[in-house]
Design an enzyme around this catalytic site. Sequence first.
Site, PDB file in Angstrom:
ATOM      1  N   GLU A  92       0.807  -1.231   0.000  1.00 58.38           N
ATOM      2  CA  GLU A  92       0.000   0.000   0.000  1.00 58.38           C
ATOM      3  C   GLU A  92       0.837   1.276   0.000  1.00 58.38           C
ATOM      4  OE1 GLU A  92      -2.723  -0.642   3.254  1.00 58.38           O
ATOM      5  OE2 GLU A  92      -3.543  -2.445   2.318  1.00 58.38           O
TER       6      GLU A  92
ATOM      7  N   ASP B 218      -1.293  -3.237  -3.689  1.00 60.63           N
ATOM      8  CA  ASP B 218      -2.163  -2.123  -3.278  1.00 60.63           C
ATOM      9  C   ASP B 218      -3.631  -2.414  -3.587  1.00 60.63           C
ATOM     10  OD1 ASP B 218      -0.894   1.252  -3.010  1.00 60.63           O
ATOM     11  OD2 ASP B 218      -2.710   0.386  -2.125  1.00 60.63           O
TER      12      ASP B 218
ATOM     13  N   GLU C 276      -5.897 -10.333  -2.417  1.00 57.47           N
ATOM     14  CA  GLU C 276      -6.736 -10.254  -1.216  1.00 57.47           C
ATOM     15  C   GLU C 276      -8.224 -10.178  -1.577  1.00 57.47           C
ATOM     16  OE1 GLU C 276      -5.359  -7.224   1.466  1.00 57.47           O
ATOM     17  OE2 GLU C 276      -3.260  -7.521   0.946  1.00 57.47           O
TER      18      GLU C 276
END
Length: 324
Positions: free
Chosen positions: A129, A173, A236
Amino acid sequence: DNPPALKSIAPFGMGAAVQAGPLRDDPVFAALAARHYTQLTPEWELKMEYVVQPDGRFQFDRADAIAAFCRAHGQKLWGHTLVWYANIPDAFARLDESRASFGQAFDNYITATVGRYRGIANGWDVINEPITDEGGRLRDCLWSQKLGQVDYMRRALDVAHATDPSVPLLINDYDLETKPAKLAAYMRLVETLLKAGAPLGGLGCQTHISAGLPEGAMHRTLEALASFGLPIHLSELDVSLVPGRGAPANRPVAVARQAQVYHEVVEAFVGLPPQQRLALTMWGLRDSDSWLKREDASDAPLLFDDAGAPKPAFAAVAGTLQGR
Ligand code: G3I
């Protein structure tokens, strides 16, 4: 066999985020983790927030337990994550000594962590991120302040590569599917790192999305990311049903859209050139395991229900994989 094991029908790595506790104590959780996936991601136990103790010592007991589970089931461990703006352990924040000693501690952490899982890890989220949510800039954090913006990323990638040159090293990210400015900043960062000769081995796209994801958004995002020719990890994946996260307000409509969104994500990923399909990782197993349920108890973002039974979303994923 019914339901089919996802890892048997996927032409790429299938992953899931797990936690050491349920792997040890919850047989339904452990059975799902073993049956469907080729790789497992420690949901939090391989982050500085757990590994780096206040006195600076490292504790790997929980990540070791997950690694042992992977070895026992012929799976790989996904290294999540080495450097993250959201994880600033006291031991590092307290290091107000010279840049040299801070840098040495930074390098030492990466070397110790990547070195420990050499052979069982099949890749690392080295930088997590790095892009701001709105303005599409690089986040300012302890790491950039102490070691220089982008320089800290280059350093982390170099040290991780020197420690384990055999596995892809990624940046990772979120909201790349829904925020064009963030995707553009991510792509500028990739270009910067590649031009600098950084050993960037792949691109992590977290894919925390909702049932409101516009049609075509996943295809467009992957088309942009694939232009670098690097492997891509959907790292994710979950599809929220919560209106506050963009899902349709009508629950039955949202549930139906959720299955459709899972179909589109898998269809877009399957459409990548094989060498660019690193893995597709679910951010949790059962709905009850999801971080999103901890944020809003009404959410049900994953493929298995609280009892571990496959949902329509699972059927959408399996159907897309089998139908290709
Ligand atoms: O379960 C332990 C408990 O035993 C212990 O007493 C307590 C003490 O702090 O910690 C509990 O663990 C918590 C863990 O979640 C399990 O629930 C940690 O505190 C908490 O920090 C951890 O939160 C994780 C979060 O990242 C921060 O690491 C979430 O599980 C995890 O889903 C979330 O994942 C992030 C990705 O790494 C990056 N992308 C976004 C994603 C969602 O936020």
